[in-house]
Design an enzyme around this catalytic site. Structure first.
Site, mmCIF file in Angstrom:
data_model
loop_
_atom_site.group_PDB
_atom_site.id
_atom_site.type_symbol
_atom_site.label_atom_id
_atom_site.label_comp_id
_atom_site.label_asym_id
_atom_site.label_seq_id
_atom_site.Cartn_x
_atom_site.Cartn_y
_atom_site.Cartn_z
ATOM 1 N N ASP A 43 32.383 60.072 -11.000
ATOM 2 C CA ASP A 43 33.055 59.598 -12.469
ATOM 3 C C ASP A 43 34.258 61.295 -12.578
ATOM 4 O O ASP A 43 34.796 61.188 -13.847
ATOM 5 C CB ASP A 43 32.607 59.610 -13.834
ATOM 6 C CG ASP A 43 31.535 61.106 -14.185
ATOM 7 O OD1 ASP A 43 30.990 61.869 -12.516
ATOM 8 O OD2 ASP A 43 29.911 60.872 -14.823
ATOM 9 N N SER A 44 33.253 62.054 -11.881
ATOM 10 C CA SER A 44 34.685 63.108 -11.854
ATOM 11 C C SER A 44 35.957 62.695 -11.593
ATOM 12 O O SER A 44 37.546 63.522 -12.064
ATOM 13 C CB SER A 44 33.991 63.970 -10.947
ATOM 14 O OG SER A 44 34.630 63.472 -9.466
ATOM 15 N N ASP A 82 28.584 56.419 -8.797
ATOM 16 C CA ASP A 82 28.971 56.688 -10.266
ATOM 17 C C ASP A 82 28.066 56.065 -11.753
ATOM 18 O O ASP A 82 29.412 55.349 -11.564
ATOM 19 C CB ASP A 82 29.337 57.844 -10.533
ATOM 20 C CG ASP A 82 28.587 59.283 -10.594
ATOM 21 O OD1 ASP A 82 27.201 59.534 -10.230
ATOM 22 O OD2 ASP A 82 29.803 59.991 -10.880
ATOM 23 N N LYS A 111 24.199 56.184 -8.903
ATOM 24 C CA LYS A 111 24.077 57.223 -9.337
ATOM 25 C C LYS A 111 23.620 57.524 -11.448
ATOM 26 O O LYS A 111 24.823 57.245 -11.609
ATOM 27 C CB LYS A 111 24.759 58.167 -8.482
ATOM 28 C CG LYS A 111 24.352 59.960 -9.198
ATOM 29 C CD LYS A 111 24.240 60.543 -8.374
ATOM 30 C CE LYS A 111 26.469 61.026 -8.427
ATOM 31 N NZ LYS A 111 26.120 61.648 -10.351
ATOM 32 N N GLU A 113 22.678 60.417 -13.987
ATOM 33 C CA GLU A 113 21.602 61.252 -14.429
ATOM 34 C C GLU A 113 20.408 61.484 -15.669
ATOM 35 O O GLU A 113 20.520 61.084 -15.696
ATOM 36 C CB GLU A 113 23.765 62.349 -14.905
ATOM 37 C CG GLU A 113 24.756 62.632 -14.030
ATOM 38 C CD GLU A 113 25.305 63.288 -15.204
ATOM 39 O OE1 GLU A 113 25.042 63.756 -16.537
ATOM 40 O OE2 GLU A 113 26.582 63.308 -14.668
ATOM 41 N N GLU A 180 22.953 69.793 -9.210
ATOM 42 C CA GLU A 180 23.890 70.404 -9.270
ATOM 43 C C GLU A 180 23.318 71.939 -9.973
ATOM 44 O O GLU A 180 22.328 71.452 -10.918
ATOM 45 C CB GLU A 180 24.905 69.634 -9.893
ATOM 46 C CG GLU A 180 26.231 70.483 -10.497
ATOM 47 C CD GLU A 180 27.008 69.192 -11.167
ATOM 48 O OE1 GLU A 180 28.372 69.621 -11.039
ATOM 49 O OE2 GLU A 180 26.856 68.212 -10.992
#
Length: 262
Positions: A43-44, A82, A111, A113, A180
Site C-alpha cells: 500500500d506504499s 497488502d 498481508k 498488519e 518492520e
C-alpha cells in the site's frame, strides 16, 4: 526461475534468505522478477505512485488494479497483496475483501498488519482458504494512533509482546511474517521464536529475508530516505540526467537524426 510455493517459502526458514521487493506495475515487476523471490504489492504505492503523505487513503480498487499489473509483469513470481487500512476491521469485512483479491487477481496471498490482536482475523481468513502474510512491529497503518513511526523492541516488555505477536499469528495460520522497524537483536529473537519465515525491513540481519520498497532501493523516491534503506543506485539523478539530455537534443534538433526517422 521456478515460482515459489508456500511450502518452498517455508523451507527457506534458517536457509537461503528470501528476497522480497515491492512492485506496483508490470514494467518494474518484469525487471524485478529476475531477482525477487516474492513481490509485495504494497500500500506504499499510495505514496510513491499517488504522491500522498501516508498509506491510509489506499483503496481496495487501487490494490486490485496494481496487483493485476504486477501479476501480468511477473507471472512466475509469488505475489502478496497488502490489505489497505480499514479493509479488515472485522472477520466479515476481512474475508469479503480478501475474497475480492482472490477472485479479481491472480495474487497468491494477502498481508495484514497487527499482532495477537489480529490473530482471530488471520485464523478466519486461513480457515477460508486465504493465504496470509502477517506484519508486526512498526505498523504504517497505525502511525496516527501511535503518534508517528516509532521503532519497536526498545524494552524487554516490547520484546516479549513482539514474540507473542509472532507466535499468535503463526498459530492462527500465517505462512510468513514481515517485521518492520524493530531493533535488530529483538527481531532476531522474534525470528527464532517461530517456525515460519520472518522477513525484515529495518529489522537487521538476523531474520529469514529482507524486503525493501523498490523506489527507495533504486534511489527514485527523493522526499524521504529511511535510515534502514540502502540505495543501490541513484535512480532519480540518472532519470533526470537522461531526461535533460533528451530535452537538450530536442531543443537543438539533434534528435531525431537520420538514425531515428522513417
Amino acid at each position: 526461475m521456478k515460482k515459489l510455493t508456500i511450502g518452498s517459502i517455508q523451507k527457506r526458514k534458517h536457509s537461503l534468505p528470501l528476497v522480497m521487493i515491492t512492485a506496483y506495475d508490470a514494467l518494474f515487476a518484469r525487471l524485478l522478477s529476475e531477482s525477487a523471490d516474492i513481490l509485495l504489492v504494497g500500500d506504499s504505492l499510495n505514496m510513491s505512485f499517488g504522491g500522498n503523505p501516508d498509506t491510509l487513503s489506499t483503496t481496495m480498487d487501487q490494490m486490485i488494479y496494481h496487483t493485476n499489473a504486477v501479476c501480468k509483469g511477473a507471472s512466475e513470481v509469488f505475489v502478496i497483496t497488502d490489505m489497505p487500512f480499514g479493509t479488515y476491521c472485522d472477520e466479515k469485512t476481512a474475508l469479503e475483501n480478501a475474497i475480492r483479491v482472490y477472485r479479481e487477481t491472480p495474487s497468491d496471498a494477502i498481508k495484514i498488519e497487527g499482532g495477537a490482536d489480529k490473530a482471530h482475523l488471520v485464523r478466519h481468513l486461513t480457515s477460508n482458504g486465504i493465504a496470509v502474510c502477517g506484519h508486526i512491529g512498526l505498523l504504517p497503518q497505525a502511525f496516527r494512533a501511535e503518534g508517528g513511526y516509532k521503532v519497536k523492541g526498545k524494552t524487554e516488555e516490547e520484546t516479549i509482546s513482539l514474540i507473542a505477536d509472532a507466535q499468535a499469528i503463526e498459530k492462527a495460520g500465517a505462512f510468513i511474517i514481515v517485521i518492520e522497524g524493530v531493533k535488530a537483536n529483538v527481531a532476531e529473537r522474534v525470528a527464532q521464536s517461530v517456525s515460519i519465515p520472518v522477513i525484515g525491513i529495518g529489522a537487521g540481519n538476523g531474520v529469514d529475508g529482507q524486503v525493501l520498497v523498490f523506489s527507495d532501493m533504486l534511489g527514485l523516491y527523493e522526499p524521504f530516505v529511511p535510515k534502514f534503506v540502502k540505495q543501490y543506485m541513484n535512480g532519480a539523478a540518472a532519470v533526470k540526467e537522461a531526461i535533460n539530455s533528451y530535452k537538450n537534443e530536442v531543443q537543438s534538433k539533434e534528435f531525431p537524426n537520420e538514425n531515428f526517422i522513417y
